[in-house]
Scaffold this active site. Structure first.
Site, PDB file in Angstrom:
ATOM      1  N   ASP A 155       0.785  -1.333  -0.134  1.00 25.20           N
ATOM      2  CA  ASP A 155       0.214   0.171  -0.058  1.00 25.20           C
ATOM      3  C   ASP A 155       0.660   1.195   0.135  1.00 25.20           C
ATOM      4  O   ASP A 155       1.849   1.412   0.800  1.00 25.20           O
ATOM      5  CB  ASP A 155      -0.859  -0.153   1.379  1.00 25.20           C
ATOM      6  CG  ASP A 155      -1.973   0.979   1.235  1.00 25.20           C
ATOM      7  OD1 ASP A 155      -2.814   0.896   0.349  1.00 25.20           O
ATOM      8  OD2 ASP A 155      -1.926   1.903   2.086  1.00 25.20           O
ATOM      9  N   GLU A 201      14.463 -15.610   0.485  1.00 32.87           N
ATOM     10  CA  GLU A 201      14.936 -16.829   1.163  1.00 32.87           C
ATOM     11  C   GLU A 201      13.786 -17.827   1.073  1.00 32.87           C
ATOM     12  O   GLU A 201      14.032 -19.180   1.580  1.00 32.87           O
ATOM     13  CB  GLU A 201      14.755 -16.449   2.789  1.00 32.87           C
ATOM     14  CG  GLU A 201      16.047 -15.435   3.158  1.00 32.87           C
ATOM     15  CD  GLU A 201      15.688 -14.758   4.599  1.00 32.87           C
ATOM     16  OE1 GLU A 201      15.028 -15.612   5.399  1.00 32.87           O
ATOM     17  OE2 GLU A 201      16.511 -13.913   4.660  1.00 32.87           O
TER      18      GLU A 201
HETATM   19  C1  NOJ Z   1      -4.403   3.118  -0.971  1.00 30.41           C
HETATM   20  C2  NOJ Z   1      -5.392   1.986  -0.726  1.00 30.41           C
HETATM   21  O1  NOJ Z   1      -5.698   1.370  -2.112  1.00 30.41           O
HETATM   22  C3  NOJ Z   1      -6.491   3.012  -0.322  1.00 30.41           C
HETATM   23  O2  NOJ Z   1      -7.974   2.305  -0.066  1.00 30.41           O
HETATM   24  C4  NOJ Z   1      -6.284   3.405   1.133  1.00 30.41           C
HETATM   25  O3  NOJ Z   1      -7.223   4.428   1.485  1.00 30.41           O
HETATM   26  C5  NOJ Z   1      -4.931   4.107   1.022  1.00 30.41           C
HETATM   27  N1  NOJ Z   1      -3.967   3.523   0.158  1.00 30.41           N
HETATM   28  C6  NOJ Z   1      -4.415   4.537   2.386  1.00 30.41           C
HETATM   29  O4  NOJ Z   1      -4.175   3.364   3.027  1.00 30.41           O
END
Ligand code: NOJ
Length: 562
Positions: A217, A268
């Site tokens: 993310d 690994e």
């Molecule tokens: C990207 C994620 O796909 C989204 O859903 C989220 O709100 C933001 N990152 C923050 O984590």
């Protein structure tokens, strides 16, 4: 087009092949909206296990789960309170193991979401930081600063959060903490070794449990230059345009040191664990994330952001395949996910005129349409779906991996008519009147036409489902040979046969609205972006996004030929 999938089992080689991810068809599950096995209105892990036969029947190579970790749900689970556990509302670690086994037994791989930029404010480390003193080791795991003004009553800078509102929140002793997203999502301090080690522990924890890969993310946000004086928001906007790593908050070069360390850990394992970066960076900077010395893959959102247009599609594909060839990464393609308006809807909206005033649609992101209450008079549902089916068949024939989002195989449109009282997205709450948010693509799936919550579970779904879900439920599409569901099944089954190499050759066309390319072994793909039917080249048509008419490919359609 036949009703049953042409092949149901993933090839044996997928299990051991270290390159399994390069051309994988990956299906994103948003767990709380997939299938509710325990009648509490929230999808769960046992629900995913119960639907493994459905996933297998789709012909997928891998499944990616959005966060299922304990969370107060301030941002749909992207506010993680415990990285090494399952939200008790969704199940237990034992349920997770059972699900992983079922997915693996079906010959598919499992990818989980890792959210390293920020935790939930309920995470024990953040609670500890709040209870600790200024300058303490507990506070150093996050980003705390003194405020400006005579008494520190103003935030340390004027930065806004991605979801609207300020990026700083004050705590009772007067300090402020940084959150690039919601205030319930405090940003970690990645200069802190303890933070780095804890994520290595998390990656190992899930890898040891048999997880095959990770979706990272906001992979471009982790490292920051917070040296004083902090620049203003306006200065950051200027730096952002340079795309040279000088932006203090996003896409800094140092972030790749973290991913190099992760790569050592991934390697690994046998086969090595994989990772895909969610990094909204300029195309010129994407390869760094996709480096085989780092994460290995990065989402390419170029097609997702493009209009349904032959010129745009051709140049995006050409550019990205060249980039992949130069870096050794594999291309990734995606049209829909849990953050954007579903592509069937985007493609059915009128484009806003150059003066920005014409209508309430905007084919590129569809957000204006949602804000305008989802005005049905401007959405052409049939056309949107027709184009989405054509675009999907185009994408699934490309070299590289394809990421599909739950519900797109049903041809689902965005749900626009969600009452404000039912909305959950922080982007709506922090931005009222400017954004409606992303709830419309996160409405729980319709499995049956007639049951409670359209078969999602035995209770009302956590986001209300619209009446039209009855027409598009799995039960209605399952045995209909012309359904979008069976189009996906057949396409994914055939796709396995053309993914033997990563080559693509364009065939020049005389009609600029037609794209024509050839894959290994003579597989031929033709997409007609125009509004008139076209003649197809010689060959046997094995698949088409709509039925041919007198042997011709209708408007806004794709055909695969052998
Ligand atoms: C990207 C994620 O796909 C989204 O859903 C989220 O709100 C933001 N990152 C923050 O984590």
């Amino acid at each position: 087009m036949s009703a049953s999938p042409l092949s149901v089992l993933a090839p044996e080689s997928l299990t051991t092949d270290p390159n399994w991810w390069r051309q994988a068809a990956v299906y994103q599950i948003y767990p709380r909206s997939f299938y509710d096995a325990n009648a509490d209105g929230l999808g769960d892990i046992k629900g995913i296990t119960a639907k493994v036969p459905y996933l297998l029947g789709l012909g997928l190579d891998a499944v990616w789960l959005s966060p299922f970790y304990p969370s107060e749900l301030a941002d749909g689970g992207y506010d993680v309170a415990d990285y090494r556990n399952v939200d008790p509302r969704l199940g237990t670690l034992a349920d997770f193991d059972e699900m992983a086994t079922a997915i693996h037994d079906a010959g598919m791989k499992l990818i989980v979401d890792i959210v390293p930029n920020h935790s939930s404010d309920q995470h024990e480390w953040f609670q500890e930081a709040l209870a600790a003193e200024k300058g303490s080791a507990a506070r150093d795991r996050y980003i705390f600063r003194e405020g400006q003004g005579a008494n520190g009553e103003l935030p340390p800078s004027d930065w806004g959060s991605v979801f609207g509102g300020p990026a700083w929140t004050q705590v009772p002793d007067g300090q402020w903490y940084l959150h690039l997203f919601a205030s319930e999502q405090p940003d970690f301090n990645w200069d802190n070794r303890e933070v780095r080690d804890d994520f290595l522990k998390t990656l190992r924890f899930w890898s040891d449990r048999g997880v095959d890969g990770f979706r990272i993310d906001v992979a471009h946000a982790l490292t920051k230059d917070l040296s004083e004086p902090l620049p203003s928001q306006a200065q950051i906007r200027e730096l952002e345009k340079l795309n040279n790593g000088s932006n203090p908050l996003w896409d800094r070069d140092e972030v790749h040191e973290i991913y190099a360390e992760w790569r050592t850990l991934f390697n690994e394992y046998t086969p090595p664990r994989t990772a895909v970066a969610e990094a909204w960076v300029d195309q010129s900077r994407r390869a760094r994330y996709a480096s085989t010395k780092g994460l290995g893959q990065a989402f390419n959102f170029d097609l997702l952001m493009a209009d349904f247009d032959s010129g745009s599609f051709a140049s995006i594909v050409t550019k990205n395949l060249a980039e992949s060839a130069a870096t050794g990464a594999s291309s990734t393609w995606v049209f829909s996910n849990h953050d954007v308006v579903r592509h069937a809807t985007r493609y059915g909206l009128p484009a806003i005129a150059a003066d920005g005033k014409d209508g309430v649609g905007k084919s590129q992101d569809g957000k204006d349409w949602i804000l305008a209450g989802g005005d049905e008079t401007v959405l052409d549902r049939a056309r949107g779906l027709r184009r989405a089916r054509a675009a999907t068949l185009f994408m699934l024939a490309l070299p590289g991996s394809a990421y599909l989002y739950q519900g797109e195989e049903l041809g689902l449109h965005e749900v626009a008519d969600i009452a404000d009282a039912d909305r959950q997205d922080p982007a709506f709450f922090r931005n009222t009147g400017i954004e409606k948010g992303r709830d419309g693509c996160r409405v729980p799936l319709p499995w049956t036409a007639a049951d409670t919550s359209f078969g999602f579970g035995d209770a009302a779904a956590h986001l209300p489902q619209p009446g039209w879900f009855a027409d598009v439920a799995v039960s209605e599409q399952d045995t209909d040979p012309a359904s979008t569901l069976n189009l996906y099944r057949n396409t994914l089954a055939l796709r396995r046969q053309l993914q033997t190499t990563e080559e693509l050759t364009w065939v020049p066309t005389t009609n600029p609205e037609v794209l024509h390319f050839v894959r290994p072994n003579g597989w031929t793909v033709v997409t007609n972006f125009g509004t008139n039917a076209i003649e197809l080249p010689a060959g046997t048509v094995v698949l088409s996004s709509v039925p041919l008419v007198d042997g011709a490919l209708p408007a806004e359609a794709t055909a695969w030929l052998m």
